[in-house]
Design a protein around this motif. Structure first.
Motif, PDB file in Angstrom:
ATOM      1  N   THR A  95       7.397  -8.029   9.092  1.00 24.31           N
ATOM      2  CA  THR A  95       7.800  -6.825   8.471  1.00 24.31           C
ATOM      3  C   THR A  95       7.261  -6.555   7.154  1.00 24.31           C
ATOM      4  OG1 THR A  95       9.473  -8.319   7.784  1.00 24.31           O
ATOM      5  CG2 THR A  95       9.967  -7.171   9.976  1.00 24.31           C
ATOM      6  N   GLU A  96       6.961  -7.519   6.532  1.00 22.74           N
ATOM      7  CA  GLU A  96       6.323  -7.255   5.141  1.00 22.74           C
ATOM      8  C   GLU A  96       5.168  -7.881   4.887  1.00 22.74           C
ATOM      9  OE1 GLU A  96       9.344  -8.822   2.380  1.00 22.74           O
ATOM     10  OE2 GLU A  96      10.923  -7.994   3.105  1.00 22.74           O
ATOM     11  N   ILE A  97       4.299  -7.215   4.051  1.00 23.17           N
ATOM     12  CA  ILE A  97       2.979  -7.923   3.572  1.00 23.17           C
ATOM     13  C   ILE A  97       3.003  -8.971   2.937  1.00 23.17           C
ATOM     14  CG2 ILE A  97       2.625  -6.498   1.558  1.00 23.17           C
ATOM     15  CD1 ILE A  97      -0.033  -6.820   4.278  1.00 23.17           C
ATOM     16  N   GLY A  98       4.114  -9.368   2.222  1.00 26.90           N
ATOM     17  CA  GLY A  98       4.381 -10.429   1.589  1.00 26.90           C
ATOM     18  C   GLY A  98       4.378 -11.883   2.465  1.00 26.90           C
ATOM     19  N   ASP A  99       4.737 -11.479   3.737  1.00 25.87           N
ATOM     20  CA  ASP A  99       4.596 -12.683   4.912  1.00 25.87           C
ATOM     21  C   ASP A  99       3.133 -13.155   4.923  1.00 25.87           C
ATOM     22  OD1 ASP A  99       7.385 -12.519   5.053  1.00 25.87           O
ATOM     23  OD2 ASP A  99       7.370 -11.190   6.649  1.00 25.87           O
ATOM     24  N   VAL A 100       2.248 -12.179   4.650  1.00 28.49           N
ATOM     25  CA  VAL A 100       0.793 -12.622   4.719  1.00 28.49           C
ATOM     26  C   VAL A 100       0.304 -13.085   3.550  1.00 28.49           C
ATOM     27  CG1 VAL A 100      -1.452 -11.909   5.639  1.00 28.49           C
ATOM     28  CG2 VAL A 100       0.776 -10.792   6.498  1.00 28.49           C
ATOM     29  N   ALA A 101      -0.148 -14.414   3.804  1.00 32.17           N
ATOM     30  CA  ALA A 101      -0.598 -15.089   2.654  1.00 32.17           C
ATOM     31  C   ALA A 101      -1.708 -14.190   1.834  1.00 32.17           C
ATOM     32  CB  ALA A 101      -1.399 -16.357   2.832  1.00 32.17           C
ATOM     33  N   PRO A 102      -1.705 -14.182   0.373  1.00 31.43           N
ATOM     34  CA  PRO A 102      -2.833 -13.400  -0.209  1.00 31.43           C
ATOM     35  C   PRO A 102      -4.147 -13.753  -0.154  1.00 31.43           C
ATOM     36  CG  PRO A 102      -0.775 -13.914  -1.858  1.00 31.43           C
ATOM     37  CD  PRO A 102      -0.918 -15.005  -0.365  1.00 31.43           C
ATOM     38  N   ILE A 103      -4.335 -15.053   0.167  1.00 29.72           N
ATOM     39  CA  ILE A 103      -5.901 -15.314   0.642  1.00 29.72           C
ATOM     40  C   ILE A 103      -6.212 -14.713   1.738  1.00 29.72           C
ATOM     41  CG2 ILE A 103      -5.448 -17.569   1.713  1.00 29.72           C
ATOM     42  CD1 ILE A 103      -8.258 -16.993  -0.894  1.00 29.72           C
ATOM     43  N   MET A 104      -5.431 -14.692   2.907  1.00 30.56           N
ATOM     44  CA  MET A 104      -5.681 -14.057   4.135  1.00 30.56           C
ATOM     45  C   MET A 104      -5.825 -12.559   4.066  1.00 30.56           C
ATOM     46  SD  MET A 104      -5.931 -14.482   7.082  1.00 30.56           S
ATOM     47  CE  MET A 104      -5.595 -13.794   8.993  1.00 30.56           C
ATOM     48  N   ARG A 105      -5.017 -11.881   3.238  1.00 35.74           N
ATOM     49  CA  ARG A 105      -5.303 -10.397   3.010  1.00 35.74           C
ATOM     50  C   ARG A 105      -6.803 -10.142   2.283  1.00 35.74           C
ATOM     51  NH1 ARG A 105      -0.063  -9.092  -0.390  1.00 35.74           N
ATOM     52  NH2 ARG A 105       0.366 -11.117  -0.323  1.00 35.74           N
ATOM     53  N   GLN A 106      -7.189 -11.088   1.381  1.00 30.03           N
ATOM     54  CA  GLN A 106      -8.311 -10.943   0.643  1.00 30.03           C
ATOM     55  C   GLN A 106      -9.413 -11.135   1.472  1.00 30.03           C
ATOM     56  OE1 GLN A 106      -8.028 -13.630  -2.616  1.00 30.03           O
ATOM     57  NE2 GLN A 106      -6.610 -12.136  -3.628  1.00 30.03           N
ATOM     58  N   TYR A 189      -2.616  -3.390  10.751  1.00 28.50           N
ATOM     59  CA  TYR A 189      -3.907  -3.657  11.248  1.00 28.50           C
ATOM     60  C   TYR A 189      -3.877  -5.332  11.770  1.00 28.50           C
ATOM     61  CZ  TYR A 189      -8.626  -5.326  11.266  1.00 28.50           C
ATOM     62  OH  TYR A 189      -9.935  -5.776  11.531  1.00 28.50           O
ATOM     63  N   LEU A 190      -3.032  -5.835  10.737  1.00 27.20           N
ATOM     64  CA  LEU A 190      -3.319  -7.370  11.129  1.00 27.20           C
ATOM     65  C   LEU A 190      -2.158  -7.833  12.324  1.00 27.20           C
ATOM     66  CD1 LEU A 190      -2.991  -8.993   7.556  1.00 27.20           C
ATOM     67  CD2 LEU A 190      -4.802  -8.968   8.833  1.00 27.20           C
ATOM     68  N   ILE A 191      -1.162  -7.137  12.451  1.00 26.65           N
ATOM     69  CA  ILE A 191      -0.484  -7.386  13.430  1.00 26.65           C
ATOM     70  C   ILE A 191      -0.552  -6.586  14.983  1.00 26.65           C
ATOM     71  CG2 ILE A 191       1.458  -8.181  12.153  1.00 26.65           C
ATOM     72  CD1 ILE A 191       2.866  -5.538  12.716  1.00 26.65           C
ATOM     73  N   SER A 192      -1.552  -5.803  14.707  1.00 28.73           N
ATOM     74  CA  SER A 192      -1.906  -4.914  15.970  1.00 28.73           C
ATOM     75  C   SER A 192      -2.769  -5.722  16.936  1.00 28.73           C
ATOM     76  CB  SER A 192      -2.338  -3.544  15.613  1.00 28.73           C
ATOM     77  OG  SER A 192      -3.556  -3.520  14.991  1.00 28.73           O
TER      78      SER A 192
END
Length: 192
Positions: A95-106, A189-192
């Motif tokens: 539900t939140e982008i904070g649930d995804v680790a910053p290193i994963m987002r980068q 994008y990450l959860i689709s």
């Protein structure tokens, strides 16, 4: 008498040339205006589809079963069902982008779309680069789609390989970037 003299010695008439240049300028302006009008109309037409791209909405309406197979390396045609995921079990909804680790987002942004935070859904420079590489290789070796375009493509059920789909995808990506934040698009994008 001077006009007759110019015609007889081969001096071209300036009026005809000026008229042709004016006609060419008018046709060019009309062509450009029609292209802009078509693009704006397409973007407005696809804007109504944006709510259907929301993963939370898709999750609620999707009751498709997912099947996980194990294949036998010795006999590739022999597949064994390991699991069947029904409806809501098919994916985890963050539900939140904070649930995804910053290193994963980068990592995702650096691999998939380095200019993600700089463009508005369609990266003209990325498309030109990919086109240049494809021409140099004489094959399709690189894609120019942004993360937003990939999300739009993944969210669509119809995934035909046509130019019309790519244009529609680009228009939807641009429109989506006007309505959603970059973080919301990245999470979707990450959860689709």
């Amino acid at each position: 008498p001077v006009l007759r003299l110019r015609r007889s010695i081969g001096v071209p008439r300036r009026r005809g040339r000026i008229r042709k240049l004016r006609l060419l300028a008018v046709v060019t302006v009309l062509f450009l205006l029609s292209g802009v009008a078509f693009s704006l109309g397409l973007v407005r037409a696809v804007a109504s589809e944006i709510p259907s791209l929301d993963p939370a909405r898709q999750q609620a309406s999707s009751q498709v079963d997912s099947v996980i197979y194990a294949s036998d390396r010795r006999n590739p045609g022999n597949k064994r069902v390991l699991a069947v995921l029904r409806g809501d079990e098919s994916r985890v909804l963050l539900t939140e982008i904070g649930d995804v680790a910053p290193i994963m987002r980068q990592a995702i942004v650096s691999v998939e779309d380095r200019r993600f935070y700089e463009h508005n859904g369609v990266d003209i420079r990325g498309i030109a680069r990919a086109l240049w590489e494809d021409i140099r290789s004489k094959a399709v070796v690189e894609g120019g789609s942004t993360i937003t375009q990939q999300f739009v493509k993944n969210a669509y059920v119809r995934n035909e390989q046509t130019i019309a789909r790519k244009v529609r995808e680009a228009a939807l990506a641009w429109q989506l970037e006007q309505k959603w934040s970059k973080n919301r698009i990245l999470l979707a994008y990450l959860i689709s």
